[in-house]
Structures are given as C-alpha cells and as structure tokens.
Design a protein around this motif. Structure first.
Motif, PDB file in Angstrom:
ATOM      1  N   ILE A  91     -12.363  64.298 -21.201  1.00  0.00           N
ATOM      2  CA  ILE A  91     -11.186  65.001 -20.703  1.00  0.00           C
ATOM      3  C   ILE A  91     -11.239  65.103 -19.179  1.00  0.00           C
ATOM      4  CG2 ILE A  91     -11.017  66.355 -22.823  1.00  0.00           C
ATOM      5  CD1 ILE A  91     -12.049  68.774 -21.138  1.00  0.00           C
ATOM      6  N   TYR A  92     -10.127  65.529 -18.607  1.00  0.00           N
ATOM      7  CA  TYR A  92     -10.034  65.785 -17.179  1.00  0.00           C
ATOM      8  C   TYR A  92      -9.862  67.290 -16.967  1.00  0.00           C
ATOM      9  CZ  TYR A  92      -9.442  60.803 -16.218  1.00  0.00           C
ATOM     10  OH  TYR A  92      -9.639  59.444 -16.103  1.00  0.00           O
ATOM     11  N   THR A  93     -10.430  67.784 -15.879  1.00  0.00           N
ATOM     12  CA  THR A  93     -10.298  69.204 -15.555  1.00  0.00           C
ATOM     13  C   THR A  93      -9.736  69.368 -14.150  1.00  0.00           C
ATOM     14  OG1 THR A  93     -12.584  69.321 -14.750  1.00  0.00           O
ATOM     15  CG2 THR A  93     -12.194  69.897 -17.066  1.00  0.00           C
ATOM     16  N   LYS A  94      -9.154  70.529 -13.933  1.00  0.00           N
ATOM     17  CA  LYS A  94      -8.529  70.795 -12.638  1.00  0.00           C
ATOM     18  C   LYS A  94      -8.689  72.268 -12.304  1.00  0.00           C
ATOM     19  CE  LYS A  94      -3.917  70.424 -10.462  1.00  0.00           C
ATOM     20  NZ  LYS A  94      -2.537  69.925 -10.670  1.00  0.00           N
ATOM     21  N   VAL A  95      -8.942  72.554 -11.033  1.00  0.00           N
ATOM     22  CA  VAL A  95      -9.054  73.934 -10.600  1.00  0.00           C
ATOM     23  C   VAL A  95      -7.754  74.663 -10.931  1.00  0.00           C
ATOM     24  CG1 VAL A  95      -8.238  73.339  -8.273  1.00  0.00           C
ATOM     25  CG2 VAL A  95      -9.517  75.453  -8.632  1.00  0.00           C
ATOM     26  N   GLY A 100      -6.847  82.871 -12.566  1.00  0.00           N
ATOM     27  CA  GLY A 100      -8.139  82.874 -13.243  1.00  0.00           C
ATOM     28  C   GLY A 100      -9.078  81.813 -12.698  1.00  0.00           C
ATOM     29  N   ASN A 101     -10.335  81.907 -13.140  1.00  0.00           N
ATOM     30  CA  ASN A 101     -11.373  81.027 -12.611  1.00  0.00           C
ATOM     31  C   ASN A 101     -11.692  79.841 -13.515  1.00  0.00           C
ATOM     32  OD1 ASN A 101     -11.769  82.711 -10.347  1.00  0.00           O
ATOM     33  ND2 ASN A 101     -13.045  84.092 -11.574  1.00  0.00           N
ATOM     34  N   ASP A 102     -11.237  79.888 -14.777  1.00  0.00           N
ATOM     35  CA  ASP A 102     -11.552  78.780 -15.674  1.00  0.00           C
ATOM     36  C   ASP A 102     -10.736  77.546 -15.304  1.00  0.00           C
ATOM     37  OD1 ASP A 102      -9.344  80.334 -16.447  1.00  0.00           O
ATOM     38  OD2 ASP A 102      -9.273  79.318 -18.387  1.00  0.00           O
ATOM     39  N   LEU A 103     -11.254  76.386 -15.661  1.00  0.00           N
ATOM     40  CA  LEU A 103     -10.607  75.128 -15.306  1.00  0.00           C
ATOM     41  C   LEU A 103      -9.470  74.795 -16.267  1.00  0.00           C
ATOM     42  CD1 LEU A 103     -13.791  72.968 -14.577  1.00  0.00           C
ATOM     43  CD2 LEU A 103     -12.222  73.928 -12.884  1.00  0.00           C
ATOM     44  N   GLU A 128     -10.671  56.311 -15.056  1.00  0.00           N
ATOM     45  CA  GLU A 128     -10.543  56.608 -13.635  1.00  0.00           C
ATOM     46  C   GLU A 128     -11.125  57.989 -13.348  1.00  0.00           C
ATOM     47  OE1 GLU A 128      -9.406  54.707 -11.263  1.00  0.00           O
ATOM     48  OE2 GLU A 128      -8.753  53.029 -12.520  1.00  0.00           O
ATOM     49  N   LYS A 129     -11.666  58.156 -12.153  1.00  0.00           N
ATOM     50  CA  LYS A 129     -12.284  59.435 -11.798  1.00  0.00           C
ATOM     51  C   LYS A 129     -11.244  60.537 -11.669  1.00  0.00           C
ATOM     52  CE  LYS A 129     -15.506  61.602  -8.567  1.00  0.00           C
ATOM     53  NZ  LYS A 129     -16.419  61.415  -7.413  1.00  0.00           N
ATOM     54  N   TYR A 130     -10.049  60.174 -11.177  1.00  0.00           N
ATOM     55  CA  TYR A 130      -9.001  61.174 -10.971  1.00  0.00           C
ATOM     56  C   TYR A 130      -7.755  60.816 -11.781  1.00  0.00           C
ATOM     57  CZ  TYR A 130     -11.877  62.367  -6.909  1.00  0.00           C
ATOM     58  OH  TYR A 130     -12.922  62.705  -6.093  1.00  0.00           O
ATOM     59  N   TYR A 131      -7.064  61.870 -12.188  1.00  0.00           N
ATOM     60  CA  TYR A 131      -5.780  61.677 -12.863  1.00  0.00           C
ATOM     61  C   TYR A 131      -4.746  62.535 -12.145  1.00  0.00           C
ATOM     62  CZ  TYR A 131      -1.973  62.204 -16.181  1.00  0.00           C
ATOM     63  OH  TYR A 131      -0.727  62.238 -16.754  1.00  0.00           O
ATOM     64  N   GLN A 140       0.116  68.509  -6.704  1.00  0.00           N
ATOM     65  CA  GLN A 140      -0.393  67.244  -6.163  1.00  0.00           C
ATOM     66  C   GLN A 140      -1.898  67.086  -6.366  1.00  0.00           C
ATOM     67  OE1 GLN A 140       1.380  65.912  -2.311  1.00  0.00           O
ATOM     68  NE2 GLN A 140       2.213  68.007  -2.268  1.00  0.00           N
ATOM     69  N   LEU A 141      -2.586  68.218  -6.595  1.00  0.00           N
ATOM     70  CA  LEU A 141      -4.030  68.134  -6.813  1.00  0.00           C
ATOM     71  C   LEU A 141      -4.320  67.363  -8.097  1.00  0.00           C
ATOM     72  CD1 LEU A 141      -5.196  71.767  -5.933  1.00  0.00           C
ATOM     73  CD2 LEU A 141      -5.664  69.690  -4.616  1.00  0.00           C
ATOM     74  N   PRO A 142      -5.330  66.513  -8.087  1.00  0.00           N
ATOM     75  CA  PRO A 142      -5.617  65.709  -9.279  1.00  0.00           C
ATOM     76  C   PRO A 142      -6.517  66.435 -10.277  1.00  0.00           C
ATOM     77  CG  PRO A 142      -7.113  65.090  -7.539  1.00  0.00           C
ATOM     78  CD  PRO A 142      -6.202  66.136  -6.947  1.00  0.00           C
ATOM     79  N   TYR A 143      -6.462  65.976 -11.521  1.00  0.00           N
ATOM     80  CA  TYR A 143      -7.476  66.328 -12.506  1.00  0.00           C
ATOM     81  C   TYR A 143      -8.672  65.418 -12.251  1.00  0.00           C
ATOM     82  CZ  TYR A 143      -4.281  69.092 -15.432  1.00  0.00           C
ATOM     83  OH  TYR A 143      -3.431  70.047 -15.912  1.00  0.00           O
TER      84      TYR A 143
END
Length: 278
Positions: free
Chosen positions: A71-75, A81-84, A4-7, A54-57
C-alpha cells in the motif's frame, strides 16, 4: 511487478517536478508544521493552492488486507491527526470507515443483510404479539371513518393498498413527535391500532430499529400502514376495499347526531388540552 515509490492522486501535481530528495524534504517540512508559503518559497516550482492534495502517497512495506499488494501512505492533513492516510492503488481500499472499494462495499452489504435478517425475526415476533386483535367496521366510530377516508385520499401510497405518511408535511395532517397526542389524527389511529404497519413492507432496518432487543421502535413516517379492520371472512380489508365501502356508506339521522356529538367532544377536548398546556 515493481511499484513506483510515489503515487500522485493529482497527476498534474507541481511536486512531481522536484527531485526525490526535494520531495522527501517538502513532505517532512509539511509534517513538521512548516507553513505552506515557506515551503513554496523554498521550492519556487510548487503551488500554494491545494498544496495537500499535491503531496504524494509513498510506497510502504505494509500489504493490503484485501489484495496483498503493497500500500501507499501519506501524511495526514495538518489538524487531522497523526496517523497516516493509507491507500491501495490496486483495489482502491483506503482503510477509512467510508471506504467504497469493492471489498468494503461487499462487506457492508453482507453486514446490512445480516442485521436485516436479525431485525426481521424481532419484528415478526413483535408484530404477531402486539397486533393480534382486529377491528370490525362496527367497532369504529363515524368520526374515525371520516378521518380514514381523508387519510386514504391524501396518503394512499405507491403500493396500492398501503398508506404512506412520508410526505405528511406537505399534506393536511401532521405527525407529532409524541404518539400519545390525541389531536394528531394519524397517531391517534396508530395508537388505537386501527392502523397497523404493513408487515410485508419491512425490507430494511432503516424502517424499524430496535432500542431494546424485544421491542422495535416504529417511525410512522418511515413505514407503510394498513387498516386493521377485518371482513366477514376474517381477512383484513385492503385500503382500496375500505375506501370503497366508506365512500358508498349512507348515514341515518341518528348516525349524523352521533357524529356531531363526537365532533363536539373532540373540539372540547382539544380546547381543554390547549388551555392546560399554554
């Protein structure tokens, strides 16, 4: 298998009700520092409460270093910090130093075991060199004998023949920060090596840690202790054996005079030390 695109960590996230374009826009707004209240005004279905959770990965092309799945990443949360933030939903690896996934847990235990073995070698060498002299009962004073009986009564540990000072604050003696303060009964006996660490109790580097490779620093409240007093056979007296001998011992009039002389000098010394340090 298509991922899936989002987690969503929170299955009930209000953001799930948005279209894909709206989800991307909401993420971009958050990343660009738009106020959460303004984002929620833009998308009325969203809830202000716990907005970040609530924001998705989002699915990333990067592969997990352990299981090789994408893997999944999230802001990152604003201000962190700025890294995901990264997450593998298959093995639960989250790329943080506190990651508790199965592989990180294994790696941590392996590293701890290696450290423990290294320090065991250092500790045993130090122990052999530093605690190579023993006392006999004739070498210690009556004053010391009395304190040993009191310590045994108060601090006899879970391990039958050791002294455990880990709960000293609740009991009658206090271990002072400096091991050279003579008025600390416990550390006085430790400094004179009448009490020595139990070499067999060392099972974790938490108990003995090294500031220099050749000299471990010993915390008297984090390791069990034994009497450094030998029997006629040349082996050390156990705590139980020493306790029995001292309790059954009788003292002559001359012994009692010597004891009171030791008590007197100890009190005088304490008073002088107090006057010097006030």
């Amino acid at each position: 298998m298509t991922q899936e695109k989002y987690y969503f960590e929170n299955p009930k996230s209000s953001i799930r009700s948005l279209t894909e374009d709206e989800i991307e826009a909401a993420i971009a707004d958050y990343e660009n520092g738009v106020k959460i209240s303004e984002i929620c005004q833009k998308y009325p279905k969203l809830k202000v409460s716990s907005f970040y959770k609530q924001l998705p990965y989002k699915l990333n092309q990067e592969k997990c270093e352990y299981c090789n799945n994408q893997i999944y990443t999230k802001v990152r949360k604003n201000g962190y910090g700025n890294d995901l933030a990264k997450l593998c939903i298959y093995c639960n690896h989250d790329y943080t130093k506190n990651c508790n996934c199965e592989q990180c847990f294994h790696n941590t235990n392996v590293a701890l075991e290696e450290k423990r073995k290294e320090l065991q070698i250092v500790w045993k060498n130090f122990y052999t060199e530093y605690y190579n002299l023993n006392y006999t009962l004739n070498d210690i004073s009556i004053f010391d004998e009395i304190y040993l009986v009191l310590l045994i009564q108060s601090y006899k540990g879970t391990f039958e023949n050791t002294l455990d000072f880990s709960y000293f604050k609740q009991l009658r003696f206090q271990v002072h920060a400096s091991s050279h303060e003579y008025y600390s009964v416990i550390n006085n006996l430790i400094d004179r090596k009448i009490l020595i660490p139990n070499i067999y109790y060392f099972d974790s580097y938490d108990y003995i840690y090294s500031s220099e490779p050749s000299l471990p620093t010993i915390n008297s409240t984090k390791i069990n202790w034994i009497p450094n007093i030998i029997k006629t056979s040349g082996t050390l007296l156990s705590v139980s054996e020493l306790d029995k001998i001292l309790k059954e011992r009788t003292y002559s009039v001359e012994d009692k005079k010597i004891l009171w002389r030791e008590v007197y000098w100890s009190e005088i010394k304490s008073y002088i030390d107090y006057q010097i340090n006030i």
